[in-house]
Design a protein around this motif. Structure first.
Motif, PDB file in Angstrom:
ATOM      1  N   UNK A 245       0.801  -1.233   0.000  1.00 18.41           N
ATOM      2  CA  UNK A 245       0.000   0.000   0.000  1.00 18.41           C
ATOM      3  C   UNK A 245       0.827   1.274   0.000  1.00 18.41           C
ATOM      4  N   UNK A 246       2.091   1.205   0.434  1.00 18.27           N
ATOM      5  CA  UNK A 246       2.917   2.412   0.515  1.00 18.27           C
ATOM      6  C   UNK A 246       4.248   2.170  -0.188  1.00 18.27           C
ATOM      7  N   UNK A 247       4.912   3.251  -0.580  1.00 19.94           N
ATOM      8  CA  UNK A 247       6.214   3.156  -1.227  1.00 19.94           C
ATOM      9  C   UNK A 247       7.259   2.666  -0.238  1.00 19.94           C
ATOM     10  N   UNK A 248       8.307   2.035  -0.759  1.00 21.79           N
ATOM     11  CA  UNK A 248       9.340   1.445   0.082  1.00 21.79           C
ATOM     12  C   UNK A 248       9.996   2.484   0.983  1.00 21.79           C
ATOM     13  N   UNK A 249      10.251   3.690   0.437  1.00 22.75           N
ATOM     14  CA  UNK A 249      10.930   4.722   1.226  1.00 22.75           C
ATOM     15  C   UNK A 249      10.064   5.285   2.342  1.00 22.75           C
ATOM     16  N   UNK A 250       8.769   5.011   2.315  1.00 22.61           N
ATOM     17  CA  UNK A 250       7.866   5.486   3.372  1.00 22.61           C
ATOM     18  C   UNK A 250       7.459   4.376   4.336  1.00 22.61           C
ATOM     19  N   UNK A 251       8.010   3.185   4.132  1.00 25.98           N
ATOM     20  CA  UNK A 251       7.563   2.028   4.903  1.00 25.98           C
ATOM     21  C   UNK A 251       7.887   2.163   6.388  1.00 25.98           C
ATOM     22  N   UNK A 252       9.077   2.677   6.710  1.00 18.02           N
ATOM     23  CA  UNK A 252       9.464   2.827   8.114  1.00 18.02           C
ATOM     24  C   UNK A 252       8.506   3.762   8.845  1.00 18.02           C
ATOM     25  N   UNK A 253       8.173   4.881   8.220  1.00 17.42           N
ATOM     26  CA  UNK A 253       7.272   5.844   8.874  1.00 17.42           C
ATOM     27  C   UNK A 253       5.885   5.249   9.095  1.00 17.42           C
ATOM     28  N   UNK A 254       5.385   4.473   8.108  1.00 17.14           N
ATOM     29  CA  UNK A 254       4.062   3.883   8.275  1.00 17.14           C
ATOM     30  C   UNK A 254       4.065   2.765   9.298  1.00 17.14           C
ATOM     31  N   UNK A 255       5.143   1.976   9.338  1.00 20.53           N
ATOM     32  CA  UNK A 255       5.271   0.981  10.404  1.00 20.53           C
ATOM     33  C   UNK A 255       5.270   1.653  11.765  1.00 20.53           C
ATOM     34  N   UNK A 256       6.008   2.770  11.858  1.00 24.94           N
ATOM     35  CA  UNK A 256       6.064   3.515  13.119  1.00 24.94           C
ATOM     36  C   UNK A 256       4.694   4.058  13.493  1.00 24.94           C
ATOM     37  N   UNK A 257       3.971   4.569  12.501  1.00 29.73           N
ATOM     38  CA  UNK A 257       2.643   5.134  12.770  1.00 29.73           C
ATOM     39  C   UNK A 257       1.686   4.064  13.280  1.00 29.73           C
ATOM     40  N   UNK A 258       1.716   2.895  12.666  1.00 32.07           N
ATOM     41  CA  UNK A 258       0.848   1.809  13.124  1.00 32.07           C
ATOM     42  C   UNK A 258       1.224   1.348  14.522  1.00 32.07           C
ATOM     43  N   UNK A 259       2.529   1.273  14.809  1.00 30.40           N
ATOM     44  CA  UNK A 259       2.960   0.859  16.143  1.00 30.40           C
ATOM     45  C   UNK A 259       2.569   1.878  17.201  1.00 30.40           C
ATOM     46  N   UNK A 260       2.732   3.166  16.880  1.00 29.61           N
ATOM     47  CA  UNK A 260       2.325   4.226  17.815  1.00 29.61           C
ATOM     48  C   UNK A 260       0.830   4.136  18.095  1.00 29.61           C
ATOM     49  N   UNK A 261       0.049   3.937  17.046  1.00 35.52           N
ATOM     50  CA  UNK A 261      -1.403   3.798  17.214  1.00 35.52           C
ATOM     51  C   UNK A 261      -1.748   2.607  18.092  1.00 35.52           C
ATOM     52  N   UNK A 262      -1.098   1.476  17.816  1.00 32.67           N
ATOM     53  CA  UNK A 262      -1.360   0.250  18.577  1.00 32.67           C
ATOM     54  C   UNK A 262      -1.017   0.424  20.052  1.00 32.67           C
ATOM     55  N   UNK A 263       0.158   0.992  20.331  1.00 34.89           N
ATOM     56  CA  UNK A 263       0.579   1.159  21.722  1.00 34.89           C
ATOM     57  C   UNK A 263      -0.293   2.179  22.447  1.00 34.89           C
ATOM     58  N   UNK A 264      -0.692   3.247  21.739  1.00 34.49           N
ATOM     59  CA  UNK A 264      -1.562   4.257  22.357  1.00 34.49           C
ATOM     60  C   UNK A 264      -2.906   3.655  22.739  1.00 34.49           C
ATOM     61  N   UNK A 265      -3.441   2.819  21.852  1.00 38.31           N
ATOM     62  CA  UNK A 265      -4.718   2.157  22.147  1.00 38.31           C
ATOM     63  C   UNK A 265      -4.573   1.223  23.340  1.00 38.31           C
ATOM     64  N   UNK A 266      -3.432   0.520  23.418  1.00 35.70           N
ATOM     65  CA  UNK A 266      -3.224  -0.383  24.556  1.00 35.70           C
ATOM     66  C   UNK A 266      -3.162   0.391  25.873  1.00 35.70           C
TER      67      UNK A 266
END
Length: 290
Positions: free
Chosen positions: A22-43
Motif C-alpha cells: 500500500x505504501x512506497x518502500x521509502x515510506x515504509x518505516x514511517x508507516x510501520x512507526x505510525x501503526x505501532x504508535x497507534x497500537x501502543x496508544x490504544x493499549x
C-alpha cells in the motif's frame, strides 16, 4: 480461546504483509512507526477503559462490544484494495516456502537469530514475574506493577514518534539502528534487574520501551523489504510461528528462574538481549551482503 489464537495466527502475518503493498518502500518505516504508535496508544488507553467497563457492565455486554468492534474492523478491511497476484503451489510446498526463503536470505537469517534470542528474553515481562519483582525487590504494592507497565508502553509510543520524525531509507542505517536498539535495551534490562529504587525502575522501564520499539520497528521494516511482496506473508508466518513458540518457552523457563531468584531472571533476559545485539553487530557485513 484456542480458536481465537488459531485465527489470529492466520490474520497477523497477512495483515502485516499488506502494508508494503500500500505504501512506497521509502515510506515504509514511517508507516510501520505510525501503526505501532497507534497500537501502543490504544493499549495504554484500553487497560483503564477495560477496567472501567468491567466494573460498569456485565461480562456478556463486554463480549458483545468486542464482537461489534471486530465486525466493524472487518467492514473497514473490505475497503482495502490490493492488486497482487498469488502463485498456486502445493500445500506441502507452501508450508515449507517461508522457511526456505528465510534460509535463502542472509539478512533474514540474522534477524531470525536475533528474534529468537530476544524472544527468549521477552517472557521476563510477563505480569507474574514483574509482580514478583515489584513485591520482593522494590517492596511496593501491586499498583507499581501498573506503573512499570505504563512507563514501558509510554516509552514504546515515544520510540515510535522518534522514528516518525527521522528520515532513514538506507538498509545499512536501519540495520545499525536495530543492533544499537538491542544493545541498549539489553543494557537497560540488566540495570533494571539490579535496581531497587522504584523511581529509577520506572525510568529504566521507559528507556527499555523506547529502545525495543525502535529496534523492533526497524527490524520489521528490514524483513518487509527483504523478499518479493507476493512471498512476504509466508516469511512473516514462519517468523511469527517461531516467535510464539519462543515466547512460550521464555515464560516457562524465566518463570522457573524467577521462582528461585527474580533478579536472576532479569539478568538472564538482559544478557540474552545483549547477545542478540552482539550477533547483529558481528554479522552485519554478512547480513547486508544481500
Amino acid at each position: 480461546m484456542a480458536f481465537i489464537a488459531f485465527f489470529d495466527g492466520w490474520a497477523a502475518p497477512v495483515q502485516s504483509s499488506m502494508l508494503p503493498h500500500l505504501v512506497a518502500k521509502e515510506k515504509l518505516l514511517k508507516w510501520n512507526s505510525m501503526f505501532n504508535v497507534t497500537d501502543q496508544t490504544i493499549q495504554i488507553a484500553a487497560y483503564p477503559l477495560g477496567s472501567f467497563l468491567i466494573i460498569s457492565w456485565d461480562a456478556t455486554g463486554l463480549l458483545w462490544l468486542s464482537f461489534s468492534l471486530f465486525s466493524l474492523s472487518i467492514v473497514f478491511m473490505q475497503a482495502i484494495r490490493i492488486n497482487a497476484h498469488s502463485s498456486k503451489t502445493k500445500q506441502k510446498q507452501g508450508l515449507k516456502e517461508g522457511w526456505k526463503l528465510i534460509w535463502h536470505y542472509p539478512r533474514l537469517r540474522v534477524l531470525l537469530v536475533m528474534e529468537v534470542l530476544e524472544g527468549m528474553a521477552a517472557g521476563v515481562w510477563a505480569s507474574a514475574i514483574v509482580y514478583v519483582f515489584v513485591k520482593e525487590i522494590l517492596n511496593k504494592n501491586e499498583a507499581w506493577w501498573g506503573y512499570i507497565n505504563s512507563s514501558f508502553f509510554v516509552g514504546t509510543v515515544l520510540g515510535g514518534f522518534f522514528l516518525l520524525k527521522i528520515s532513514v531509507e538506507q538498509e545499512k542505517s536501519l540495520y545499525y539502528i536495530v543492533t544499537l536498539g538491542s544493545l541498549l535495551s539489553g543494557f537497560f534490562t540488566l540495570l533494571f534487574g539490579v535496581m531497587s529504587v522504584p523511581v529509577l525502575s520506572l525510568l529504566l522501564s521507559f528507556a527499555i520501551g523506547i529502545a525495543l520499539q525502535i529496534s523492533a520497528t526497524c527490524s520489521y521494516t528490514l524483513a518487509q523489504t527483504a523478499v518479493p511482496l507476493e512471498k512476504l506473508s509466508k516469511v512473516l508466518s514462519a517468523t511469527l510461528s517461531i516467535s510464539y513458540v519462543t515466547f512460550g518457552l521464555s515464560v516457562l523457563l524465566l518463570g522457573a528462574v524467577a521462582s528461585l531468584n527474580v533478579t536472576a531472571a532479569f539478568l538472564t533476559a538482559g544478557g540474552l538481549i545483549v547477545i542478540s545485539g552482539c550477533v547483529g553487530l558481528f554479522l552485519r557485513n554478512y547480513a547486508l551482503a544481500n
